[in-house]
Structures are given as C-alpha cells and as structure tokens.
Design an enzyme around this catalytic site. Structure first.
Site, short mmCIF file in Angstrom:
data_model
loop_
_atom_site.label_atom_id
_atom_site.label_comp_id
_atom_site.label_asym_id
_atom_site.label_seq_id
_atom_site.Cartn_x
_atom_site.Cartn_y
_atom_site.Cartn_z
N ASP A 1 191.51 -2.70 25.78
CA ASP A 1 191.49 -0.68 25.51
C ASP A 1 191.66 -0.37 24.04
O ASP A 1 191.48 0.40 24.22
CB ASP A 1 192.66 -0.35 26.45
CG ASP A 1 192.94 -1.46 27.96
OD1 ASP A 1 191.85 -2.02 28.57
OD2 ASP A 1 194.07 -1.30 28.49
N HIS B 1 186.30 -2.38 30.79
CA HIS B 1 185.29 -2.10 29.37
C HIS B 1 184.48 -0.41 29.63
O HIS B 1 183.36 -0.55 30.56
CB HIS B 1 184.38 -2.58 29.09
CG HIS B 1 185.00 -4.19 28.71
ND1 HIS B 1 184.63 -5.09 27.74
CD2 HIS B 1 186.28 -4.00 28.70
CE1 HIS B 1 185.25 -6.13 27.52
NE2 HIS B 1 186.64 -5.47 27.71
P1 GDP Z 1 187.98 -1.49 26.24
O1 GDP Z 1 188.39 -2.29 27.52
O2 GDP Z 1 188.41 -1.93 25.40
O3 GDP Z 1 185.83 -1.30 26.14
O4 GDP Z 1 188.84 0.29 26.04
P2 GDP Z 1 188.99 0.53 28.56
O5 GDP Z 1 187.39 1.08 28.20
O6 GDP Z 1 189.85 0.19 28.52
O7 GDP Z 1 189.39 1.92 27.42
C1 GDP Z 1 189.08 2.90 26.29
C2 GDP Z 1 188.78 5.09 26.88
O8 GDP Z 1 188.56 5.55 26.01
C3 GDP Z 1 187.66 4.23 27.45
O9 GDP Z 1 188.09 5.89 29.14
C4 GDP Z 1 186.92 5.43 27.44
O10 GDP Z 1 185.88 6.03 27.28
C5 GDP Z 1 187.70 6.19 25.50
N1 GDP Z 1 187.34 6.34 24.47
C6 GDP Z 1 187.06 4.87 23.95
N2 GDP Z 1 186.30 5.88 22.65
C7 GDP Z 1 186.69 6.94 22.75
C8 GDP Z 1 187.43 7.66 21.72
O11 GDP Z 1 186.80 7.81 20.53
N3 GDP Z 1 187.51 9.37 21.83
C9 GDP Z 1 187.70 9.03 23.12
N4 GDP Z 1 188.93 10.45 23.31
N5 GDP Z 1 187.90 8.70 24.29
C10 GDP Z 1 187.20 7.47 23.77
P1 IMO Z 2 190.29 -5.27 28.34
O1 IMO Z 2 189.79 -6.08 27.94
C1 IMO Z 2 194.45 -4.01 29.10
C2 IMO Z 2 196.92 -7.79 29.94
C3 IMO Z 2 197.75 -7.04 31.45
C4 IMO Z 2 199.41 -8.02 31.14
C5 IMO Z 2 198.62 -9.35 30.93
C6 IMO Z 2 198.50 -11.20 31.83
O2 IMO Z 2 190.23 -4.20 29.05
O3 IMO Z 2 191.26 -4.60 27.27
P2 IMO Z 2 196.16 -11.07 33.02
O4 IMO Z 2 195.68 -10.42 34.17
O5 IMO Z 2 195.07 -11.47 32.16
O6 IMO Z 2 197.14 -12.46 33.16
O7 IMO Z 2 197.75 -10.12 32.39
O8 IMO Z 2 197.27 -9.18 29.68
N1 IMO Z 2 195.06 -7.62 29.43
C7 IMO Z 2 194.91 -6.54 29.52
N2 IMO Z 2 195.35 -5.34 28.73
N3 IMO Z 2 193.42 -3.91 28.74
C8 IMO Z 2 192.49 -5.57 29.00
O9 IMO Z 2 190.78 -5.88 28.36
C9 IMO Z 2 193.58 -6.87 29.75
N4 IMO Z 2 193.81 -7.86 30.00
C10 IMO Z 2 194.78 -8.17 30.41
O10 IMO Z 2 198.07 -5.78 31.56
O11 IMO Z 2 199.62 -7.68 30.21
MG MG Z 3 189.70 -2.07 29.25
#
Ligand code: GDP
Ligand code: IMO
Ligand code: MG
Length: 430
Positions: A16, A44
């Site tokens: 994340d 994502h």
């Molecule tokens: P990922 O799994 O690495 O793709 O990240 P996620 O999408 O799970 O979580 C990132 C969150 O932060 C999402 O809700 C994005 O819309 C938000 N986000 C990404 N970049 C920024 C930023 O620079 N500022 C803010 N405020 N939100 C962001």
């Molecule tokens: P993105 O791609 C955040 C974490 C789970 C748990 C551990 C194992 O959005 O960054 P799993 O279901 O993979 O066996 O869980 O890994 N985890 C993530 N945490 N972002 C993710 O993906 C994750 N994918 C797995 O929360 O701690």
């Molecule tokens: Mg994510």
C-alpha cells in the site's frame, strides 16, 4: 548495448505504498504492463479525475487503452474474482477485451484455498492477519505440485474433471470438521460450473506470456512491471512469517514474469512519507498514540482490499535502505508527502539498535525485529497544503529537507514525489 527501457515499480515496505498511482502515471509511456506476483491480495488504487479504481488482479496499466496487460506465471489467480473485476471495468466503460494476456503457467486459487486461509486465520495465536484471499494455501499447493491447478488446465477441462473432483474431495476430508458452515462451498458441481465459465471466458486470453514479452521486447516494445504487496512482505526477505507467500520485489520479476534476470533497466521503489502495515507482525516505527491515529485519518489509511485500518508510524528509512540495496532499486517515489502537512515535527528512522548496538541489516527473527530500538530523527515539519505543488523547488523548505534526508539515508535519489491521490498531483524529477 543500449540500456534496457523496461521498468519496474516495487513497494519498499509492507504494501500500500501508493504503487498503483505511480504505475498508472508512468505506464503511459509503455506498451505492456505485467503483474508477476501475488494475487487478489493486492489492492492498487488509481484516481483519475472524479473516478476511482481499485484493481486487485489486473495490472493498473489496463486502464490505459493503448497498453496490453499481462498476468504472469508467478501470479495466483482467483478466476471468479478476475471475471468480476473485468465486468466491473466493463460496466464503467473500460473494455479490456483482448488487451489482457494470462499465463498458462499461472496457478488457480480455488474456493478451498480461501476457506483454508480463513480457517488458519481463525483466531489462534499464529494469526498472520492475511487478506483471506487464499494466497498462502494456493502457493503451498503450487509447491506440492500434485495438488495444484494452473490456467493451462482450463484449456483442457474435460481431461481434468476427475482430478478436480478428487482434489475437492481430498480438501473436504482434509479440512474436515473445521469446515463447519462452509461445507456447501466445497460442492464439486458448483466449483466445476465456475471453472467452465472461467474456461469459456478466459480461455482465449490464456497463452505463453513469457514468449509474448520476449517477442514484444524484440519488436522494440517497452515493458513495465507492476510489483504487488511490498518488499517487507517478501516470503524470503520480509518479516517472516508475517509476510505474503510470493517474491514481491525485483528478485521476483525474472521468475514471476518469465523474463531474463537482466531484463529490467530501471527499478523504482515506492514508499509513503511515513510507513504503514496491515495485519500482524513487527513494525518497529509504529505509533500507538494519537500521532499514529492522526496519520491514519489524514492519509485515509484503511485497506483497499479488506477495509482494515492500517497501522501507522514514522517512515522507516532504515528498513527502506535495506530493501533498496536488496532490490538494486535505482530511485525512489515518495507518496503521501501531503499527508504529513500540519505536523510540527516529522520522524524518520535512520537506524535500528539491538541491546545497545547498531544493526547493519534487518533481523531474520520476527521476535528480534519486534525488540529493536529505533533511532528516530525528528525533523521540522511544514503546514502548507502541498496538493497544488508541481515543482520540487516550490515545496516548503522543511519538506525539501525531509526528502534530502531520505536520499542521504537511502543513498538513491527521490525522483517522484506524490502530493495527492490524483494523476496530476505529482512532482516528477529530482
Ligand atoms: P498500492 O497498493 O501501493 O497501490 O496502494 P493503495 O492503493 O492500496 O493505497 C494507497 C492509497 O493512497 C490510495 O487510496 C491512493 O489513492 C492514495 N494515494 C496515493 N498517493 C497519494 C498521495 O500522494 N497523497 C494522498 N493523499 N493519497 C495518495
Ligand atoms: P498491495 O499490492 C498491504 C499483507 C496482509 C498480511 C500479509 C499476508 O495492495 O500493496 P496474504 O493475504 O498475502 O497471505 O497476507 O500480507 N498483504 C498486504 N498488505 N498491501 C498488500 O498489497 C498486501 N498483500 C498482502 O495484510 O499481513
Ligand atoms: Mg494496496
């Protein structure tokens, strides 16, 4: 030899980090985007104007019409969940159609994998805090081999009917009494019906994606790799056993996508300006106080896949440096710099200590990792809203110093700074 144009984005922490947004932004200049690890545990997020997309199995690049999306052999695919994702995009006017290619060698996440995942996570002391998407049990069967199913099997359905029937029976016996009310889900007829739908709809997209990528590269096309999860969740190098079950970082690309080890020319590691984690496991810079709470609210730190509140803490630049070295990461993208606006001081961990001694690498033991003392530098904060800022030089001086300090600790440049969730809220260039 000319430098390889192929590029990868990986998460440097526990997932994340904001990879989705960065991939979406950069992949405009690429022809193919590839997922090489994980499965529907990923979430994502991409914000395009008023529209928000959260993709789980499809690479984010699929949102761009001119980009071909590839799901590589290292990914574990819940076919029903993939079909749902495709349908949801279609409802929103995005027709992925033939722009998706799925590896014959990718493994299938079956309904019993999800049950197994939930049962394992059912409250005892060994909880990992998984996403319960069946990821671990599916990769476990992949390694067992005789109990696994792959996408290529969908192309030969009649041949595997007996096998699927015995697998379902065996899983029912194995999960036994613990399965309780979920027994109905282990109904062969239903599972078989879903596989037939998956075979019919996904069949035309299944093929040798490795050959496809190599041919594309030979034809001068540019390939982009979208890492899922994060390097601190890597099954070999993360905070084991509190990790996911795949090779999440650059190490995973060659195997998980089916390309040579030296294929990628540029690797970008993504971090937030602070650190978060979902699920169990050590998190040395975690803030259990109102500062942690404040970061969570300011950054809307609730999981994209499970909705769980994310644990928050100051940026762990010590762990980040270790991941940069491990992955041969060339440069860093920092997301959520805007979220830290308004804090009088912002912390950055630059060193771990154990029993008074500085460490020069990350402990392998989760128990030891939980015991480390962190050296956290408290840097002066900034109060300005950064969301409109388009140029690093125009950031408040203290925000610039924060980035400079990160570059010193990480020993690679910060080349992208994200100051909001939208595509255009991004500063590109160091
Ligand atoms: P990922 O799994 O690495 O793709 O990240 P996620 O999408 O799970 O979580 C990132 C969150 O932060 C999402 O809700 C994005 O819309 C938000 N986000 C990404 N970049 C920024 C930023 O620079 N500022 C803010 N405020 N939100 C962001
Ligand atoms: P993105 O791609 C955040 C974490 C789970 C748990 C551990 C194992 O959005 O960054 P799993 O279901 O993979 O066996 O869980 O890994 N985890 C993530 N945490 N972002 C993710 O993906 C994750 N994918 C797995 O929360 O701690
Ligand atoms: Mg994510």
């Amino acid at each position: 030899m000319a430098a390889s144009p192929h590029t990868a984005v990986v998460g440097l922490a526990w997932g994340d980090e904001g990879k989705g947004k960065i991939v979406d932004l950069l992949c405009a200049d690429f022809d193919v985007v590839v997922r090489y690890n994980g499965g529907a545990n990923a979430g994502h997020t991409v914000c395009i104007g008023a529209q928000k997309f959260a993709l789980h199995l499809l690479p984010v690049g699929v949102l761009r019409e001119e980009v071909t999306a590839v799901i590589g052999p290292g990914v574990v695919i819940d076919a029903t969940s993939l079909l749902k994702e495709l349908d949801e995009l279609a409802e929103r006017g995005i027709d992925v159609g033939k722009r998706l290619r799925i590896s014959t060698r990718a493994h299938l996440v079956m309904p019993y994998h999800k049950i197994e995942d939930r049962l394992r996570e059912g409250g005892d002391a060994e909880r990992i805090g998984t996403t319960t998407r069946g990821i671990g049990p599916c990769y476990a069967d992949k390694m067992v081999r005789s109990t696994a199913l792959r996408m290529v099997d969908l192309l030969e359905l009649p041949r595997i009917e007996g096998r699927v029937r015995s697998l379902v029976d065996a899983k029912r016996t194995q999960l036994g009494a613990r399965i309780g009310g979920e027994e109905a889900v282990l109904n062969f007829g239903e599972i078989w019906g879903d596989l037939r739908i998956a075979a019919e709809r996904l069949g035309p997209l299944i093929g040798d994606t490795s050959a496809y990528l190599l041919d594309a590269a030979d034809a001068g096309k540019r390939v982009f790799f979208e890492g899922a999860n994060g390097m601190m969740l890597d099954v070999d190098h993360g905070t084991y056993p509190y990790v996911t079950s795949s090779s999440t970082g650059p190490q995973g690309i060659a195997a998980g996508a089916g390309v040579p080890p030296r294929f990628v020319g540029r690797t970008i590691g993504v971090t937030k300006a602070y650190t978060t984690r979902v699920g169990e496991g050590p998190f040395p810079t975690e803030l259990h106080d109102e500062t942690g709470e404040r970061i969570r609210e300011a950054g809307h730190e609730y999981g994209t896949t499970t909705g769980r509140p994310r644990r928050c803490g100051w940026l762990d630049a010590f762990a980040l440096r270790a991941m940069v070295r491990l992955g041969g990461v060339d440069e860093i993208a920092v997301a959520h710099l805007d979220t830290l606006s308004g804090f009088k001081r912002v912390g950055m961990c630059t060193q771990y200590r154990l029993a008074g001694r500085p460490l020069n690498s990350l402990p392998a033991s989760a128990a030891e990792m939980s015991r480390v003392d962190t050296v956290v530098e408290m840097l002066p904060g900034w109060s300005e809203d950064l969301r409109g800022c388009a140029d690093r030089g125009r950031l408040p001086a203290n925000a610039r110093s924060f980035l400079t300090r990160l570059e010193e600790v990480a020993r690679v440049p910060v080349t992208i700074v994200s100051v909001g969730p939208d595509r255009d809220q991004t500063i590109i260039g160091g």
